[in-house]
Design a protein around this motif. Sequence first.
Motif, PDB file in Angstrom:
ATOM      1  N   LEU A 106      30.643 -15.324   5.791  1.00  0.00           N
ATOM      2  CA  LEU A 106      30.698 -15.242   4.330  1.00  0.00           C
ATOM      3  C   LEU A 106      29.367 -15.639   3.692  1.00  0.00           C
ATOM      4  O   LEU A 106      28.925 -15.009   2.727  1.00  0.00           O
ATOM      5  CB  LEU A 106      31.830 -16.108   3.783  1.00  0.00           C
ATOM      6  N   MET A 140      26.995 -12.716   4.158  1.00  0.00           N
ATOM      7  CA  MET A 140      27.336 -11.650   3.213  1.00  0.00           C
ATOM      8  C   MET A 140      26.825 -11.994   1.822  1.00  0.00           C
ATOM      9  O   MET A 140      26.247 -11.138   1.127  1.00  0.00           O
ATOM     10  CB  MET A 140      28.845 -11.431   3.173  1.00  0.00           C
ATOM     11  N   ASP A 141      27.039 -13.237   1.410  1.00  0.00           N
ATOM     12  CA  ASP A 141      26.596 -13.672   0.093  1.00  0.00           C
ATOM     13  C   ASP A 141      25.072 -13.598  -0.016  1.00  0.00           C
ATOM     14  O   ASP A 141      24.538 -13.097  -1.014  1.00  0.00           O
ATOM     15  CB  ASP A 141      27.086 -15.097  -0.181  1.00  0.00           C
ATOM     16  N   SER A 180      29.459  -6.868   1.239  1.00  0.00           N
ATOM     17  CA  SER A 180      30.867  -7.207   1.439  1.00  0.00           C
ATOM     18  C   SER A 180      31.318  -6.874   2.859  1.00  0.00           C
ATOM     19  O   SER A 180      32.482  -7.045   3.193  1.00  0.00           O
ATOM     20  CB  SER A 180      31.751  -6.467   0.430  1.00  0.00           C
ATOM     21  N   THR A 194      34.711  -7.526   7.199  1.00  0.00           N
ATOM     22  CA  THR A 194      34.593  -7.459   5.745  1.00  0.00           C
ATOM     23  C   THR A 194      35.021  -8.788   5.127  1.00  0.00           C
ATOM     24  O   THR A 194      35.737  -9.584   5.758  1.00  0.00           O
ATOM     25  CB  THR A 194      35.477  -6.345   5.153  1.00  0.00           C
ATOM     26  N   GLN A 195      34.604  -8.988   3.887  1.00  0.00           N
ATOM     27  CA  GLN A 195      35.029 -10.185   3.162  1.00  0.00           C
ATOM     28  C   GLN A 195      36.541 -10.243   3.080  1.00  0.00           C
ATOM     29  O   GLN A 195      37.141 -11.311   3.276  1.00  0.00           O
ATOM     30  CB  GLN A 195      34.448 -10.194   1.744  1.00  0.00           C
TER      31      GLN A 195
END
Length: 148
Positions: free
Chosen positions: A107, A110-111, A116, A132-133
């Motif tokens: 996460l 991704m951020d 995402s 994926t998120q």
Amino acid sequence: SGLGALQHMLDTDPPTTLAFIVGRTGYYARAAIQQYIEALSATPQFRHVLFKDPEDQFLGYMHAADFERLLDTADDIVEHIENGTILQHPAAIRGSVARTATNRQALRRMDALNLSELAVLDEADRFAGTITQDEIVRKILANVIRES
């Protein structure tokens, strides 16, 4: 294996990915790419187009549908694959995370990349799938529900 082996592959074990080697010149032909994409797109298993370097290391990927749309619109698709500019296309996803990464690490990655979805790479830095998120959040929520 070439176009001759494509039908056998589709009949026995349909692939989920199609890979291209970035930097490999004079090898790919637009007509052959078109044939592969048309045949693979008819199977529900086909999901990703990978881009790797000559040492078989992951560089990025696209969703199969995005690559198919690009193939329909870009006359110079072979050149973009050969010189690596395909990875600059907005549909190209270059972010990745190790298979051993925690949900929190994925996460955070991704951020940091404003994505995402990330590629998941195995211990040899080869594509193993995606995360994926939404999938991570579902896993976290399932754990919270089980623990309560």
